[in-house]
Each structure stands twice: as structure tokens, then as C-alpha cells.
Write a protein that holds these residues in place. Structure first.
Motif, PDB file in Angstrom:
ATOM      1  N   VAL A   1       0.831  -1.203   0.000  1.00 48.27           N
ATOM      2  CA  VAL A   1       0.000   0.000   0.000  1.00 48.27           C
ATOM      3  C   VAL A   1       0.869   1.258   0.000  1.00 48.27           C
ATOM      4  N   THR A   2       1.959   1.233   0.783  1.00 49.94           N
ATOM      5  CA  THR A   2       2.847   2.392   0.788  1.00 49.94           C
ATOM      6  C   THR A   2       3.373   2.658  -0.617  1.00 49.94           C
TER       7      THR A   2
ATOM      8  N   LEU B   1       2.137   1.832  -3.537  1.00 43.37           N
ATOM      9  CA  LEU B   1       1.100   2.381  -4.422  1.00 43.37           C
ATOM     10  C   LEU B   1       0.822   3.837  -4.063  1.00 43.37           C
ATOM     11  N   GLY B   2       0.825   4.123  -2.764  1.00 42.32           N
ATOM     12  CA  GLY B   2       0.611   5.509  -2.319  1.00 42.32           C
ATOM     13  C   GLY B   2       1.709   6.417  -2.840  1.00 42.32           C
ATOM     14  N   ILE B   3       2.958   5.946  -2.774  1.00 41.92           N
ATOM     15  CA  ILE B   3       4.071   6.764  -3.267  1.00 41.92           C
ATOM     16  C   ILE B   3       3.939   6.966  -4.777  1.00 41.92           C
TER      17      ILE B   3
END
Lengths: 349, 314
Positions: free
Chosen positions: B96-97, B99-101
């Protein structure tokens, strides 16, 4: 620095976490507004006014909420089983393709029969698309993150081929779009003189249905068990691979229905700009909701507010509407931190 | 068929292959360093976009080309720092991190681009890197033009493969990076600071990804477009698996990939329109999936990939 698990997490903290994360994200993004030379308060006031300031604005926001509920649910179900379905965008287009195939004249049924058929066909198409990387995962250990991501690009090119090639509507004055869905296949409007359509009710029904499924049924229990610890679930007699495949069908199906909903509720015909990344935004929606299907209703509404509001704000101020994407991305990162803080406390030593 | 062979033997074909491989080499090596230390960096797609925008903007604002490359690397490193704060120090989900970045880095790039150039319709251009001809060698027939007249960034990419390969497998630093990716507990018992080594690897790897991105705007093309990374980052992640986490094989994979890509472009130009062009454009993505399928069965993932390390926790 150490992280210590909290023993009790109250419902209030669980709700307050994402809300605070969103507030923090908007505070961080106000730096960008300052940089662009506009007043932060004015910008956010315009944003909320643009999304919620009139009957029409609210209807537009709810229209966008509708499709985000579907893609958000798709991500929430899959992520719950730790099936990293990042292919919502491709599945959405697959769903729209299936509905276009059946709904542009092939089936001339009455609305009561045709509309459910289109949804079912879209769900099947989306689900089958996700089955491919899922079977590769369960049987050949191919990482599904990359395969689902890459399939998005492939499907978009397929749609590109279809709307420029065999499906191109000769009546569309040369625009690359497929033939329109016949009248019986279109969802009825929900509010006069707006674009809001009955898809919202379908989406809400599916959100509640998904919640019931995840919360009260054996399937839901198995999905959660596999996500929490596949090994333990296997030992406890949960059919792990079958559960993952079932999850894929549900998740891909929901994303496929997002495409159907947008097609037969809003656009009426298939084009390449049917979705400006709703599949990817669904991931943010799901994470903001803490993967809770009922939470998805609220988080998709929030994300819709940000996107619709930013569009109208950028028309009034010199702030690019890409600010909406920045805000949602920062919200995603912020909610990760807030989830950590609700489950652990940080000990400095 | 004879035409086809003639074409494969032309210098232009091989020059194009190397050119297309360059961003993939940077991206794949960058991702490889991250994953060797135990961190999957799904931020790559966005970091490449940020690198391509940052480097281009630097030059467009009057900076020089190498300054642009450094600035891109710096921006990439910043996103790497953010990634490592989240995944290494806080132990948050790497999926998730990442994809967030990616979402943050690409949207921020587009935002900044639009804000700094609000009223442009056609993307403005810069003067990109000129090909550098290696003296003497570049005058060799066929091979000379293909291999020894290239953008300096392509040279940098090739050198990098060997440097990273050497450091990873022949130095204590490389051993430390591989160790925290395989068995962080043992690494800590050896007195290594697992968090520090991991975040260093992620920051360095992210800087490389950004340089790969900036190759697109400073060498391959001369302008920045919305959506120009176009999945190259995701392809790099597939290439890392294909390369079994080895820099030499990563180079081979990127080149093989570029050969196919250059071929499909050529076939697309020559063949009659029996096959629609969209199917040629699919080739890179289909190839990546095929490569993953072939290699995944015996893929030896770094043991601690995706596993956050929390001191004193088992």
C-alpha cells in the motif's frame, strides 16, 4: 523507538483515525495551495462549495460516488484476503465491454431483464479477468501485483482497438466510441435534471450485501481467515486456494460492475475516457474505509467530494485540479499511519 | 525473411535497443537494490515519473543536463526516504505504501508541471543529451555505431550494472544489504543496523529509478508528457523477478526486452495493417507477464522481502 500493541481499540478511535488522516492530508496539501499563491481557506471553501454547494453539485458528487463504491468494494474484498488486486481499472473496462457487447442491440429484452443481465455479464467479465492472474498466483506462484497492473495496460489497448476498430460507431461523427446502449439497457435517472442515476441504489445495495457477506457468512469468514494467516487458515481446514479464487471472482465482479454502472448509468456508450483511473482510486477508497464495506460508502463519498470540488476550484483559482489526486494520495499515506497509531502506541526510549 | 535478418544486423536496430533498454536498466537495478534489502518498492512507477519531470524542469529552468540528472536523483531519493520511513521504520504495508508513493509522486509531478507552466498546450522542449561517440571504437563497422555512439546516460547505466553487481556480491556493504533482506535477525545479531541498511538501500534504489525516468525527458525525448512513464516501472518490477535478483541478468533481461520492443516497432512499420497497431503496443506488457510466468516457479525471493523488521519482536 518501539511499537507496542494496544489492547483495546474503541470504535471511536477506529472512526476517528481515517477522519484525522484526511484532515492531516488536507492540511499538508494546503502547502501546495499556498505555493500556487491562492488563499487556503478560500480554496477549500470553493472545493466544498463546488462539491456540495447546490443540488446539482451534490448530484454530481453522488454520481461519482456511485462508481467509486464499486471499485472501492472490489479493492476492499480483495485486500482483505491479501489478494493484491491492482487491476480494478482493467476489470472496470472489461465489465463495460461485456455490457457493450450485449446491450447495444444484441439482446432486445425489457429493462427488468436486460439491466440485471448487463450487470451480471459485466461482473462475470471482470471476475474472469481477475481469475487469470489469480490462478497464476495460486498455481504458479506468479506475483499478482505486477500481473494485475500490467493487465490494465493491455485491456486499455484492447478497448482502444475496439472503439477505433470493429466497435466504432459509424453514427458518432468519427469519434472513437462504440454504439450507444439501447434505451431498455439504461439505468433510470434518480433526480430530475441531473445525471444522478439508479446505479447509486445498486451500489449501496452491493455495499450492504458485501458487508453481510464478509461479516456473517462462511465465505466471508474464510476470506478474512486467509488474509489474516493463510497457513493457519489452511490448517484449520479452510480451502485456501479455493477461497482466493472465490475472492477474485467477487472482487473482479464488483470492479466489472463499476464499468457497467458508469456505462449504462452515465455515459451511454463505451469510450476510452469511461474511467479516469476509478480502478486505482478504488484502492484509496478501500484503505480509507479500513477495508470495511460499509465504510466504503463514506470514503467514496469523501473522495468524490475532493475530485468534483477540485474541478470547480481549479476553474476559479489558479490551482491545477491535479490537487485532487495529490490530496487522495496523501490521504492514503496518512491513513496508513493513523491505522498504525490506532493499533499500536509508539514508545520512545 | 532476408529483409528481416538484414534489419537485425543494422546498427540502427542495436542502437535503438540500447536506447530503449536504458530506463529499464536504471529502474530494474534500482528496484533490485531495494528488494535485495527486503523492501518491495511499488513506488517505482511514480518515482520514474517524478524523475522525468524534475530533471526536465531543472533543464527547462536553465540548469545544465547533468544538474538535471542529479536533481532527479535527489527527488527520487526523497521519495525513497518517505518510502523507507513508512515501510522500514514504521513497518507499514509495503504494497500500500508503494502504491501511495506512486500516486503521490505522479500526481505531484503533474501538479507541479501544470502550475509552473499553466498556459502551454504543446509541451515545451529542451535540448537533450547528445550522443557521445567513443573515439576509435565508434568507427568500427556496424558494432561501432550501435554500441559506441550513445547517450552518456546509457553509458552510466551500463557502468552502474557492474558497480552494483560488484558492491552487492564482493563488498561488506553488499553482504550487509543482502543479509538484511534474507535474515534481518541474524544481521542484527552481527551488529548491523537493519533499519539503516534497508533505508539506505531504498533511498539509493529510488534515486536510480528517478534517473531512469529522467533519461526519458533528457535523452530519449526532449519534453515531458502526462503519462509518459506508461508502465515502465511495473515492467522493471517484472524484470527483477526475471533476473532472479542479479544485476547481470537484469541487464540481460532489459536488453532482451528492448530487442523485442525494437522488433515489434519495426514489424509494425513494415507489416501490412492486417494486425492492428494496438496489438503491437501490447507486446511489452504481455512479454513482462510471460517472463514472470516462466521465472516465478523457481524464483528465489529474498527471504525477508515484504517482512517488516521490528527490533525485539519475533
Amino acid at each position: 523507538m518501539r511499537l507496542e500493541p494496544r489492547e483495546h481499540v474503541s470504535l471511536l478511535t477506529l472512526v476517528a483515525g481515517p477522519v484525522l488522516a484526511v484532515v492531516a492530508a488536507m492540511a499538508i496539501c494546503s502547502l501546495l495551495i499556498v505555493w500556487s499563491g491562492s488563499s487556503v481557506l478560500e480554496a477549500y471553501a470553493l472545493l466544498f462549495k463546488g462539491a456540495l454547494g447546490s443540488r446539482f453539485a451534490i448530484s454530481e458528487t453522488l454520481t461519482r460516488t456511485t462508481v467509486l463504491i464499486f471499485t472501492g468494494l472490489a479493492a476492499a474484498v480483495a485486500f482483505r484476503a491479501k489478494l493484491w488486486n491492482i487491476g480494478g481499472e482493467g476489470q472496470l473496462y472489461m465489465g463495460a465491454c461485456a455490457a457493450t457487447m450485449l446491450g447495444t442491440g444484441l439482446l432486445e429484452w425489457s429493462a427488468y431483464l436486460l439491466i440485471p443481465t448487463l450487470f451480471l455479464a459485466g461482473a462475470l467479465a471482470g471476475g474472469l479477468l481477475l481469475i487469470v492472474p489469480t490462478l497464476l498466483k495460486t498455481h504458479l506462484k506468479v506475483d499478482e501485483v505486477v500481473t494485475t497492473l500490467l493487465l490494465n495496460f493491455i485491456i486499455l489497448l484492447v478497448v482502444n482497438y475496439l472503439v477505433f476498430g470493429p466497435w466504432k460507431d459509424p453514427m458518432a461523427m468519427g469519434w472513437p466510441q462504440a454504439a450507444p446502449i439501447i434505451d431498455q439497457g439504461l439505468l433510470p435517472p434518480l433526480l430530475a435534471k441531473t445525471r444522478l442515476h439508479a446505479g447509486l441504489l445498486v451500489a449501496l445495495a452491493f455495499a450492504i450485501g458485501t458487508w453481510v457477506l464478509m461479516r456473517f457468512t462462511v465465505w466471508g469468514y474464510e476470506i478474512r481467515a486467509v488474509g489474516a494467516n493463510p497457513k493457519a487458515a489452511g490448517f484449520a481446514g479452510v480451502p485456501v486456494n479455493r477461497t482466493i479464487i472465490r475472492t477474485a471472482l467477487i472482487s473482479g465482479g464488483l470492479a466489472g460492475m463499476a464499468g457497467v454502472c458508469e456505462l449504462i448509468g452515465l455515459k451511454g456508450y463505451l469510450t476510452l475516457d469511461l474511467s479516469p483511473g476509478f480502478g486505482y482510486t478504488g484502492i484509496v477508497v478501500a484503505m480509507l474505509a479500513g477495508l470495511n464495506p460499509l465504510g466504503v460508502i463514506f470514503s467514496s463519498f469523501f473522495v468524490a467530494v475532493v475530485f468534483n470540488g477540485a474541478d470547480s476550484m481549479s476553474r476559479a483559482l489558479s490551482v491545477s485540479n491535479y490537487i485532487a489526486e495529490v490530496i487522495t494520495a496523501v490521504s492514503l499515506l496518512a491513513v496508513l499511519v493513523s491505522m498504525l497509531l490506532t493499533r499500536y502506541r509508539i514508545k520512545w526510549k | 525473411m532476408g529483409d528481416f535478418l538484414d534489419f537485425i544486423l543494422t546498427a540502427g536496430f542495436w542502437a535503438a535497443t540500447l536506447r530503449m533498454a536504458t530506463p529499464l536498466i536504471f529502474g530494474t537495478i534500482g528496484e533490485l537494490v531495494c528488494e535485495r534489502s527486503g523492501v518491495l518498492n511499488l513506488g517505482i512507477e511514480g518515482i520514474m515519473t517524478a524523475g522525468s519531470m524534475a530533471g526536465w524542469m531543472w533543464v527547462y529552468q536553465g540548469g545544465d543536463l547533468w544538474g538535471g540528472v542529479l536533481f532527479a536523483a535527489f527527488v527520487g531519493a526523497l521519495f525513497g526516504l518517505l518510502h523507507s520511513l513508512f515501510t522500514v521504520y514504521l513497518g507499514l504495508s509495503q504494497h500500500v505504501t508503494g502504491l501511495g508513493i506512486t500516486m503521490l509522486a505522479s500526481s505531484l509531478s503533474y501538479f507541479v508541471f501544470r502550475m509552473m507552466l499553466p498556459n502551454v498546450t504543446t509541451p515545451p522542449k529542451i535540448v537533450p543529451f547528445e550522443s557521445y561517440a567513443v573515439p576509435v571504437l565508434s568507427e568500427l563497422p556496424v558494432v561501432g555505431e550501435a554500441l559506441f555512439v550513445q547517450s552518456p546516460l546509457t553509458w552510466l547505466a551500463l557502468v552502474l550494472v557492474f558497480v552494483v553487481g560488484y558492491v552487492l556480491f564482493r563488498t561488506p556493504l553488499g553482504l550487509a544489504i543482502r543479509m538484511v533482506g534474507e535474515n534481518p535477525m541474524a544481521a542484527e545479531a552481527q551488529g548491523l543496523n537493519v533499519h539503516l541498511v534497508r533505508s539506505g538501500a531504498v533511498i539509493f534504489g529510488s534515486a536510480l529509478m528517478a534517473v531512469g525516468g529522467t533519461f526519458l525527458t533528457l535523452s530519449a525525448f526532449d519534453a515531458f508528457y502526462i503519462g509518459m512513464t506508461n508502465g515502465r516501472g511495473w515492467i522493471c518490477i517484472a524484470l527483477v523477478v526475471f533476473a532472479s535478483w542479479r544485476p547481470g541478468k537484469a541487464l540481460f533481461g532489459a536488453l532482451l526486452f528492448a530487442v523485442f520492443d525494437a522488433l515489434q516497432m519495426r514489424v509494425q512499420q513494415q507489416a501490412s495493417s492486417a494486425i492492428p497497431y494496438q496489438f503491437y503496443l501490447m507486446a511489452p506488457y504481455v512479454l513482462s507477464i510471460v517472463a514472470l510466468i516462466i521465472m516465478s516457479r523457481r524464483a528465489a525471493y529474498p527471504k525477508a522481502l515484504l517482512v517488516p523488521f521490528r527490533r525485539g519482536e519475533r
